[in-house]
Design an enzyme around this catalytic site. Structure first.
Site: not given
Ligand code: NCD
Length: 304
Positions: A129, A101
């Site tokens: 994502h 990430r």
């Molecule tokens: C999301 C992200 O990181 O984009 N979270 C996740 O991975 N479940 C959504 C968010 O942060 O709002």
């Protein structure tokens, strides 16, 4: 070697296979408990995360594998100026698969080009994502039995929400999907997505008020206003509580509508909604582990 950067990296048939594998893993966890014995997952997280990182780690551990990694750019050599390309070349010698990430759009793609192991995009800036999308699709598939023929409302931060961009991208491949985009003017879906929908002749509508479209929705995907992607705090404060879903707003919704949310939630869904049988966001987080288990097995080409 395959990576996962975008939900479209898998065909609809491959996704179907992945979801069936995730269902089998949920039903027969013991069968998969040693599938990744001796394998290592690296989680390289340059941005905060709870669910994504921990569900990847849980997935690998439940498959019998082990996990290494960092959860903060400050504790990695990025803080010394190392590039993701160099980092992944080194990690390729330490692990068999990597979930990354990064706050910069495209960083996991740059890493994948230099990587000796499969790289999974675990969220790149406001872009995509894909593993959240796999989670979202598995949730819909498990609870509704199909992925086509829905009117789906996406509500909240449609500009910066990478989960939204990925999900739209993935859903356009299923027949008879209609999108209803619910957002304030400033947080509308990016133009490149609107162009893509126009090119493919996929019906969509953009509205500001959630109440006005609620009765038509089969699925409602709520999202958090992405504070970390705003350039100024004033705008964030003005927009953060634009939508608050509560039980009275749900009175006009279909009785079998699903309420999804990638989480974390801030104020956009009142806690009173959690007891509504249509609210499936905690279940959704649970499905995220099974789908990531299925993804790790698929990318490592392990068959059980
Ligand atoms: C999301 C992200 O990181 O984009 N979270 C996740 O991975 N479940 C959504 C968010 O942060 O709002």
């Amino acid at each position: 070697m395959r990576h996962l950067m975008n939900p479209l990296d898998f065909t609809v048939e491959e996704l179907d296979k992945l979801f069936r594998l995730a269902q089998d893993i949920e039903k027969n966890p013991g069968k998969y408990a040693h599938a990744c014995d001796g394998r290592i997952l690296a989680t390289c997280f340059y941005e905060p995360s709870t669910r994504t990182r921990l569900s990847f780690e849980s997935a690998m551990i439940r498959l019998g594998g082990k996990v290494i990694g960092f959860s903060d750019a400050a504790s990695s050599s990025a803080s010394k100026g190392e590039s993701v390309s160099d980092t992944i070349r080194v990690i390729s010698a330490y692990a068999d698969i990597c979930a990354m990430r990064h706050p910069k759009e495209g960083a996991p793609m740059v890493a994948a080009e230099r990587s000796g192991i499969p790289v999974i995009n675990a969220g790149d800036g406001g872009h995509y994502h894909p593993t959240q999308t796999l989670t979202d699709l598995l949730t819909i598939y498990n609870l509704k039995g199909k992925l086509d023929g829905y009117t789906i409302g996406l509500c909240g931060d449609l500009k910066f929400g990478r989960t939204v961009h990925s999900l739209i991208n993935a859903l356009v491949r299923y027949p008879n999907i209609r999108f209803v985009f619910i957002s304030p003017e400033e947080l509308r879906v990016p133009d490149y997505i609107i162009e893509m929908l126009k090119d493919k002749n996929i019906p969509y509508e953009e509205v500001i008020r959630l109440e006005e479209v609620m009765p038509q929705l089969d699925l409602l995907y709520m999202t958090r206003v992405q504070k970390e992607r705003f350039f100024n705090e004033e705008d964030y404060i003005r927009l953060k509580d634009f939508y608050i879903l509560n039980t009275s707003k749900l009175e006009v919704a279909k009785s079998d509508m699903l309420i999804l949310h990638p989480l974390p939630r801030v104020n956009e869904i009142s806690v009173e909604v959690d007891d509504d049988p249509r609210a499936v966001y905690f279940k959704q987080a649970q499905y995220g582990v099974y789908v990531r288990m299925a993804l790790i097995l698929t990318l490592l080409q392990i068959t059980v």
